[in-house]
Design a protein around this motif. Structure first.
Motif, PDB file in Angstrom:
ATOM      1  N   ARG A 100      -4.777   6.840 -13.654  1.00 25.49           N
ATOM      2  CA  ARG A 100      -3.738   6.297 -12.778  1.00 25.49           C
ATOM      3  C   ARG A 100      -2.631   5.741 -13.666  1.00 25.49           C
ATOM      4  O   ARG A 100      -2.848   4.800 -14.418  1.00 25.49           O
ATOM      5  CB  ARG A 100      -4.298   5.186 -11.893  1.00 25.49           C
ATOM      6  CG  ARG A 100      -4.850   5.594 -10.546  1.00 25.49           C
ATOM      7  CD  ARG A 100      -5.950   6.589 -10.612  1.00 25.49           C
ATOM      8  NE  ARG A 100      -6.521   6.889  -9.300  1.00 25.49           N
ATOM      9  CZ  ARG A 100      -7.813   7.011  -9.099  1.00 25.49           C
ATOM     10  NH1 ARG A 100      -8.682   6.849 -10.065  1.00 25.49           N
ATOM     11  NH2 ARG A 100      -8.258   7.319  -7.905  1.00 25.49           N
TER      12      ARG A 100
ATOM     13  N   ASP B 173       0.833  -1.202   0.000  1.00 25.92           N
ATOM     14  CA  ASP B 173       0.000   0.000   0.000  1.00 25.92           C
ATOM     15  C   ASP B 173       0.869   1.254   0.000  1.00 25.92           C
ATOM     16  O   ASP B 173       0.657   2.172  -0.801  1.00 25.92           O
ATOM     17  CB  ASP B 173      -0.943  -0.020   1.210  1.00 25.92           C
ATOM     18  CG  ASP B 173      -1.870   1.169   1.226  1.00 25.92           C
ATOM     19  OD1 ASP B 173      -2.732   1.266   0.326  1.00 25.92           O
ATOM     20  OD2 ASP B 173      -1.737   2.019   2.140  1.00 25.92           O
TER      21      ASP B 173
ATOM     22  N   TRP C 226      -4.476  -3.503  -5.036  1.00 23.66           N
ATOM     23  CA  TRP C 226      -4.706  -2.208  -4.391  1.00 23.66           C
ATOM     24  C   TRP C 226      -6.084  -1.704  -4.789  1.00 23.66           C
ATOM     25  O   TRP C 226      -6.390  -1.597  -5.989  1.00 23.66           O
ATOM     26  CB  TRP C 226      -3.642  -1.248  -4.872  1.00 23.66           C
ATOM     27  CG  TRP C 226      -3.362  -0.039  -4.046  1.00 23.66           C
ATOM     28  CD1 TRP C 226      -3.333   0.062  -2.683  1.00 23.66           C
ATOM     29  CD2 TRP C 226      -3.029   1.256  -4.551  1.00 23.66           C
ATOM     30  NE1 TRP C 226      -2.995   1.338  -2.325  1.00 23.66           N
ATOM     31  CE2 TRP C 226      -2.785   2.087  -3.448  1.00 23.66           C
ATOM     32  CE3 TRP C 226      -2.888   1.774  -5.829  1.00 23.66           C
ATOM     33  CZ2 TRP C 226      -2.429   3.430  -3.572  1.00 23.66           C
ATOM     34  CZ3 TRP C 226      -2.530   3.105  -5.953  1.00 23.66           C
ATOM     35  CH2 TRP C 226      -2.308   3.921  -4.832  1.00 23.66           C
ATOM     36  N   THR C 227      -6.925  -1.398  -3.814  1.00 24.23           N
ATOM     37  CA  THR C 227      -8.266  -0.887  -4.095  1.00 24.23           C
ATOM     38  C   THR C 227      -8.330   0.584  -3.687  1.00 24.23           C
ATOM     39  O   THR C 227      -7.915   0.954  -2.588  1.00 24.23           O
ATOM     40  CB  THR C 227      -9.341  -1.693  -3.321  1.00 24.23           C
ATOM     41  OG1 THR C 227      -9.221  -3.063  -3.711  1.00 24.23           O
ATOM     42  CG2 THR C 227     -10.739  -1.184  -3.629  1.00 24.23           C
ATOM     43  N   LEU C 228      -8.863   1.400  -4.598  1.00 23.31           N
ATOM     44  CA  LEU C 228      -8.980   2.840  -4.364  1.00 23.31           C
ATOM     45  C   LEU C 228     -10.435   3.265  -4.507  1.00 23.31           C
ATOM     46  O   LEU C 228     -11.174   2.693  -5.303  1.00 23.31           O
ATOM     47  CB  LEU C 228      -8.157   3.616  -5.397  1.00 23.31           C
ATOM     48  CG  LEU C 228      -6.647   3.398  -5.392  1.00 23.31           C
ATOM     49  CD1 LEU C 228      -6.025   4.116  -6.579  1.00 23.31           C
ATOM     50  CD2 LEU C 228      -6.058   3.885  -4.094  1.00 23.31           C
ATOM     51  N   ASP C 229     -10.801   4.297  -3.780  1.00 22.18           N
ATOM     52  CA  ASP C 229     -12.097   4.916  -4.021  1.00 22.18           C
ATOM     53  C   ASP C 229     -12.036   5.588  -5.378  1.00 22.18           C
ATOM     54  O   ASP C 229     -10.993   6.099  -5.790  1.00 22.18           O
ATOM     55  CB  ASP C 229     -12.417   5.972  -2.947  1.00 22.18           C
ATOM     56  CG  ASP C 229     -12.637   5.348  -1.591  1.00 22.18           C
ATOM     57  OD1 ASP C 229     -13.078   4.183  -1.518  1.00 22.18           O
ATOM     58  OD2 ASP C 229     -12.366   6.021  -0.585  1.00 22.18           O
ATOM     59  N   ASN C 230     -13.175   5.568  -6.065  1.00 20.77           N
ATOM     60  CA  ASN C 230     -13.214   6.204  -7.377  1.00 20.77           C
ATOM     61  C   ASN C 230     -12.860   7.636  -7.201  1.00 20.77           C
ATOM     62  O   ASN C 230     -12.166   8.346  -7.654  1.00 20.77           O
ATOM     63  CB  ASN C 230     -14.604   6.059  -7.982  1.00 20.77           C
ATOM     64  CG  ASN C 230     -14.742   6.767  -9.291  1.00 20.77           C
ATOM     65  OD1 ASN C 230     -13.787   6.932 -10.022  1.00 20.77           O
ATOM     66  ND2 ASN C 230     -15.911   7.186  -9.589  1.00 20.77           N
TER      67      ASN C 230
ATOM     68  N   ILE D 263      -4.889  -2.554  -9.735  1.00 18.04           N
ATOM     69  CA  ILE D 263      -5.696  -1.526  -9.077  1.00 18.04           C
ATOM     70  C   ILE D 263      -7.170  -1.765  -9.384  1.00 18.04           C
ATOM     71  O   ILE D 263      -7.525  -2.050 -10.526  1.00 18.04           O
ATOM     72  CB  ILE D 263      -5.317  -0.107  -9.571  1.00 18.04           C
ATOM     73  CG1 ILE D 263      -3.835   0.184  -9.321  1.00 18.04           C
ATOM     74  CG2 ILE D 263      -6.206   0.962  -8.928  1.00 18.04           C
ATOM     75  CD1 ILE D 263      -3.327   1.429 -10.032  1.00 18.04           C
TER      76      ILE D 263
ATOM     77  N   GLU E 208      -1.080  10.323 -10.704  1.00 16.20           N
ATOM     78  CA  GLU E 208      -2.459  10.643 -11.058  1.00 16.20           C
ATOM     79  C   GLU E 208      -2.497  11.863 -11.971  1.00 16.20           C
ATOM     80  O   GLU E 208      -1.821  12.858 -11.712  1.00 16.20           O
ATOM     81  CB  GLU E 208      -3.290  10.903  -9.798  1.00 16.20           C
ATOM     82  CG  GLU E 208      -3.428   9.673  -8.926  1.00 16.20           C
ATOM     83  CD  GLU E 208      -4.289   9.919  -7.693  1.00 16.20           C
ATOM     84  OE1 GLU E 208      -4.526  11.080  -7.321  1.00 16.20           O
ATOM     85  OE2 GLU E 208      -4.725   8.912  -7.105  1.00 16.20           O
TER      86      GLU E 208
ATOM     87  N   HIS F   3       1.244   3.956  -3.133  1.00 17.18           N
ATOM     88  CA  HIS F   3       0.911   5.377  -2.914  1.00 17.18           C
ATOM     89  C   HIS F   3       1.993   6.289  -3.486  1.00 17.18           C
ATOM     90  O   HIS F   3       1.688   7.396  -3.934  1.00 17.18           O
ATOM     91  CB  HIS F   3       0.708   5.673  -1.429  1.00 17.18           C
ATOM     92  CG  HIS F   3      -0.691   5.483  -0.960  1.00 17.18           C
ATOM     93  ND1 HIS F   3      -1.735   6.284  -1.348  1.00 17.18           N
ATOM     94  CD2 HIS F   3      -1.226   4.546  -0.146  1.00 17.18           C
ATOM     95  CE1 HIS F   3      -2.853   5.875  -0.797  1.00 17.18           C
ATOM     96  NE2 HIS F   3      -2.580   4.813  -0.064  1.00 17.18           N
TER      97      HIS F   3
ATOM     98  N   LEU G 161     -10.783   0.357  -8.981  1.00 18.13           N
ATOM     99  CA  LEU G 161     -11.460   1.591  -8.609  1.00 18.13           C
ATOM    100  C   LEU G 161     -12.836   1.215  -8.079  1.00 18.13           C
ATOM    101  O   LEU G 161     -13.744   0.898  -8.849  1.00 18.13           O
ATOM    102  CB  LEU G 161     -11.557   2.539  -9.808  1.00 18.13           C
ATOM    103  CG  LEU G 161     -10.215   2.975 -10.389  1.00 18.13           C
ATOM    104  CD1 LEU G 161     -10.429   3.915 -11.566  1.00 18.13           C
ATOM    105  CD2 LEU G 161      -9.334   3.624  -9.339  1.00 18.13           C
TER     106      LEU G 161
END
Length: 183
Positions: free
Chosen positions: A33, A12, A179-183, A159, A21, A16, A161
């Protein structure tokens, strides 16, 4: 470099600092991304691939990587686990009589192709790409691979989203993401 598998927290932190981005690319409202910073850092890329191998099913015979970043990540992942690699290409990039599937995108249609005779019936196959967003390309890749009568073990992404509905386009397909990200 250590051969130890990094922890989820280490991955993580690494991602980062190694995913760039770009707002409003390729169109307004999209946050792109970019994995280039990860790719140029050999140690970071190796750590991600090593960690990723712990998330995928055992006994994968083939990884199908979707053009283009699925090639870049799927090939070293296949190498690391001792599997073969099959490229899922954009239309017109493969010789012979490739198998193809046209699918809808948010902004039009696209076609994806697999090389003829690239997968044997019953082969234990994993779909790999860099990003799961709305799921259209991933769903098309799974559907196309199934035309070869393979066993789809799942789909795996660097990744995801969260909130864009990608998982909903892959019912019954086991999914893993690094790796999971908020949209």
């Amino acid at each position: 470099m250590s051969d130890a598998v990094p922890s989820a927290a280490q991955i993580d932190a690494l991602l980062h600092t190694h995913i760039a981005e770009y707002p409003d690319f390729p169109s307004p409202g999209v946050l792109f991304r970019d994995i280039t910073p990860l790719l140029r850092d050999a140690e970071a890329l190796r750590a991600v691939i090593r960690y990723w191998t712990t998330l995928i099913p055992e006994d994968v015979e083939y990884i199908v990587g979707t053009e283009a970043r699925g090639f870049v990540l799927g090939a070293p992942l296949a190498y690391e686990i001792g599997a073969g690699f099959i490229p899922a290409r954009k239309a017109g990039k493969l010789p012979g009589s490739p198998a193809g599937l046209t699918y809808d995108l948010e902004y039009g249609t696209a076609e994806i192709q697999l090389p003829e005779n690239s997968l044997r019936a019953g082969a234990r196959t994993l779909i790999v790409d860099d990003l799961l967003a709305t799921g259209g390309t991933a769903a098309a890749t799974v559907e196309l691979a199934r035309r070869f009568d393979v066993e789809i073990l799942g789909a795996s992404f660097l990744i995801e989203l969260d909130g864009l509905g990608g998982r909903g386009k892959l019912p019954g397909v086991p999914l893993s993401t690094v790796w999971t990200l908020d949209n």
